[in-house]
Design a protein around this motif. Structure first.
Motif, short mmCIF file in Angstrom:
data_model
loop_
_atom_site.label_atom_id
_atom_site.label_comp_id
_atom_site.label_asym_id
_atom_site.label_seq_id
_atom_site.Cartn_x
_atom_site.Cartn_y
_atom_site.Cartn_z
N ARG A 37 -11.74 -3.68 6.81
CA ARG A 37 -11.63 -5.06 6.32
C ARG A 37 -11.39 -5.13 4.82
NH1 ARG A 37 -17.17 -8.10 7.63
NH2 ARG A 37 -16.89 -6.97 9.59
N GLN A 38 -11.72 -4.07 4.08
CA GLN A 38 -11.59 -4.13 2.63
C GLN A 38 -10.21 -3.72 2.12
OE1 GLN A 38 -14.18 -1.57 0.40
NE2 GLN A 38 -14.11 -2.84 -1.43
N VAL A 39 -9.42 -3.09 2.97
CA VAL A 39 -8.13 -2.57 2.53
C VAL A 39 -7.27 -3.67 1.89
CG1 VAL A 39 -5.97 -1.51 3.29
CG2 VAL A 39 -8.14 -0.72 4.24
N ILE A 40 -7.22 -4.83 2.51
CA ILE A 40 -6.34 -5.89 2.00
C ILE A 40 -6.79 -6.39 0.64
CG2 ILE A 40 -7.53 -7.87 3.05
CD1 ILE A 40 -4.66 -8.91 3.75
N GLY A 41 -8.11 -6.44 0.39
CA GLY A 41 -8.60 -6.86 -0.91
C GLY A 41 -8.21 -5.89 -2.01
N LEU A 42 -8.27 -4.61 -1.69
CA LEU A 42 -7.90 -3.59 -2.67
C LEU A 42 -6.40 -3.61 -2.97
CD1 LEU A 42 -10.08 -0.72 -1.19
CD2 LEU A 42 -10.40 -1.75 -3.45
N LEU A 43 -5.60 -3.88 -1.94
CA LEU A 43 -4.16 -3.83 -2.09
C LEU A 43 -3.54 -5.17 -2.47
CD1 LEU A 43 -3.23 -1.57 0.96
CD2 LEU A 43 -3.42 -0.91 -1.44
N LYS A 44 -4.37 -6.20 -2.65
CA LYS A 44 -3.84 -7.53 -2.94
C LYS A 44 -2.83 -7.55 -4.09
CE LYS A 44 -5.34 -12.22 -4.28
NZ LYS A 44 -4.91 -12.25 -5.69
N PRO A 45 -3.13 -6.95 -5.25
CA PRO A 45 -2.12 -7.01 -6.33
C PRO A 45 -0.80 -6.34 -5.94
CG PRO A 45 -4.28 -6.37 -7.19
CD PRO A 45 -4.38 -6.31 -5.70
N TYR A 46 -0.87 -5.22 -5.20
CA TYR A 46 0.34 -4.51 -4.77
C TYR A 46 1.15 -5.36 -3.80
CZ TYR A 46 -0.90 0.02 -6.83
OH TYR A 46 -1.19 1.04 -7.69
N ILE A 47 0.47 -5.86 -2.76
CA ILE A 47 1.16 -6.63 -1.72
C ILE A 47 1.66 -7.95 -2.30
CG2 ILE A 47 0.97 -7.64 0.56
CD1 ILE A 47 -1.34 -5.72 1.15
N GLN A 48 0.87 -8.56 -3.17
CA GLN A 48 1.26 -9.83 -3.79
C GLN A 48 2.54 -9.67 -4.59
OE1 GLN A 48 -1.89 -11.51 -6.22
NE2 GLN A 48 -1.36 -13.58 -5.54
N GLU A 49 2.65 -8.56 -5.31
CA GLU A 49 3.85 -8.30 -6.09
C GLU A 49 5.04 -7.98 -5.18
OE1 GLU A 49 5.46 -5.17 -9.52
OE2 GLU A 49 3.33 -5.21 -8.96
N ASP A 50 4.78 -7.23 -4.12
CA ASP A 50 5.84 -6.80 -3.21
C ASP A 50 6.36 -7.95 -2.36
OD1 ASP A 50 7.58 -5.22 -1.76
OD2 ASP A 50 6.04 -4.31 -0.50
#
Length: 425
Positions: A23-36
């Motif tokens: 469940r935490q993966v998306i919180g950690l990757l938020k800046p990456y995915i948000q930019e992508d």
């Protein structure tokens, strides 16, 4: 604690660890995915809300499923579903697609805590449950500690999509081990009559008879209905206490990396150490919260006094959270957030145990699920609210201020409306 019960606690500890990694993966990757993918803050809030809504639905369905089918099969179904949902994140690109993947993840992950609390109730007498619950619940923070390390390494090496795939596969491995090692107390080859007598040493006769019926599969469905559960004020009070507190933990889990990034310039690699500190502190709080409660009982205080006093003591420790947005030193911020997450885990160790203190064993899964719906609804509303507040104000001040008061409010609700003794149906 015997070797058999240590094994049981270890199994649900690792399940809970995997639960929180996924469940935490998306919180950690938020800046990456948000930019992508070009997400807005509100988009992210809606995606988190999809998880929370499905989590609430899963709590209702999962708790009842566990009481009907038992811990072994029910736990397995839950983990298979959430592992599929975790892997599916790697296959989508749109906000709607991520919302759907999060919903599947939430639907399955909802089964973890009803299953874990039910297993603890089946394997431990009441005086030991808070400590055992604290041990397995520390898996939430160990998962939160491990996740940044795993996710960072995978993302930097292969990209963010592989982070979802690799972490999602862990659940399938756990299910195989679970089926090999786990049996109910009466069916476990290493449990003798003396061990069974200890497990049931503080059960009343009605609870023992209900447990016998379940073990013999003469009564696979609980005789106690949801309607009967909602005839007691304790049900509403516990549900509401989860409503006002669970969202705070979700906020820490899904927004802390982003908060550190935006306010202190911490990128994905640099965020690993602060998150390790925060969740190490919360792990200690979870174990110590259960230990403090159990110690009060061993010193001769009532279960009611032990649970509520422990909750009050830890609720006071979250009040400094209000100052976090105004502190420039990142490490002081990290310590205060760590203290708050520690408080939440101490709270969780006791509120899960209160459910098994107040309700008969055969409906612990259902009642844990029902109470968790309050947390899921609170989390769903708060996720959209947090996203919109950040979109409108660009800062976290009001969010931290509200969060700092929630555990005292929850303690007050429990103090007024939940006498901690088993309900007679």
């Amino acid at each position: 604690m015997t070797n058999v019960r240590w094994t049981v606690v270890a199994l649900i500890f690792f399940a809970t660890t995997i639960n929180y990694i996924d469940r935490q993966v998306i919180g950690l990757l938020k800046p990456y995915i948000q930019e992508d993918l070009g997400w807005t803050e509100a988009d992210y809030g809606y995606i988190v809300t999809a998880f929370q809504v499905a989590y609430g639905i899963g709590m209702l369905l999962g708790g009842r499923m566990l009481d009907r089918f038992g811990s072994k099969l029910g736990y397995s179904i839950a983990i298979v579903v959430w592992s599929i949902g975790a892997v599916l994140h790697a296959t989508v690109r749109s906000v709607t697609g991520f919302g759907a993947a999060r919903a599947i993840l939430g639907l399955g992950e909802a089964g973890n805590f009803p299953a874990a609390v039910k297993v603890i109730a089946e394997w431990f007498p009441k005086r030991d449950r808070a400590y055992a619950t604290g041990l397995f619940n520390s898996g939430t923070t160990i998962g939160a500690i491990i996740a940044p390390i795993i996710v960072t390494a995978i993302t930097l090496q292969w990209g963010w999509r592989w982070a979802f795939i690799v972490t999602g596969m862990l659940g399938f491995i756990w299910v195989v081990i679970w089926w090999i090692l786990y049996h109910s107390p009466k069916r476990h080859p290493q449990v003798n009559e003396e061990e069974l007598a200890y497990i049931h040493s503080d059960d009343d006769q009605e609870d023992l008879e209900n447990q016998d019926n379940q073990d013999n599969q003469e009564n696979p469905e609980s005789k106690i209905t949801w309607r009967q559960l909602f005839q007691h004020r304790q049900t509403y009070a516990i549900l509401f206490s989860r409503f006002v507190t669970d969202w705070v933990w979700w906020f820490f889990l899904f927004w802390t990396p982003d908060f550190l990034n935006k306010t202190h310039g911490v990128d994905l690699k640099a965020t690993v150490l602060p998150l390790i500190i925060i969740y190490t502190m919360s792990s200690i709080g979870g174990i110590y919260g259960g230990h403090v409660s159990s110690q009060f009982i061993k010193f001769g205080r009532s279960i009611d006094f032990a649970r509520k006093t422990t909750i009050l003591l830890f609720a006071l420790l979250v009040l400094p959270l209000n100052a976090v947005p105004y502190i420039e030193n990142m490490w002081i911020v990290v310590l205060i957030i760590g203290l708050a997450t520690s408080t939440h885990q101490a709270w969780a160790s006791n509120i899960f145990t209160i459910v098994s203190d107040v309700y008969p064993k055969q409906v612990v899964g259902s009642m844990t699920g029902i109470s968790s719906v309050g947390g899921a609804v609170g989390g769903a509303l708060a996720s959209s609210f947090v996203g919109l507040i950040l979109e409108w104000t660009g800062n976290y001040a009001s969010i931290f201020m509200i969060a700092s008061c929630m555990y005292l409010l929850a303690w007050l609700i429990l103090r007024l409306f939940v006498p901690i003794r088993q309900i007679k149906f």
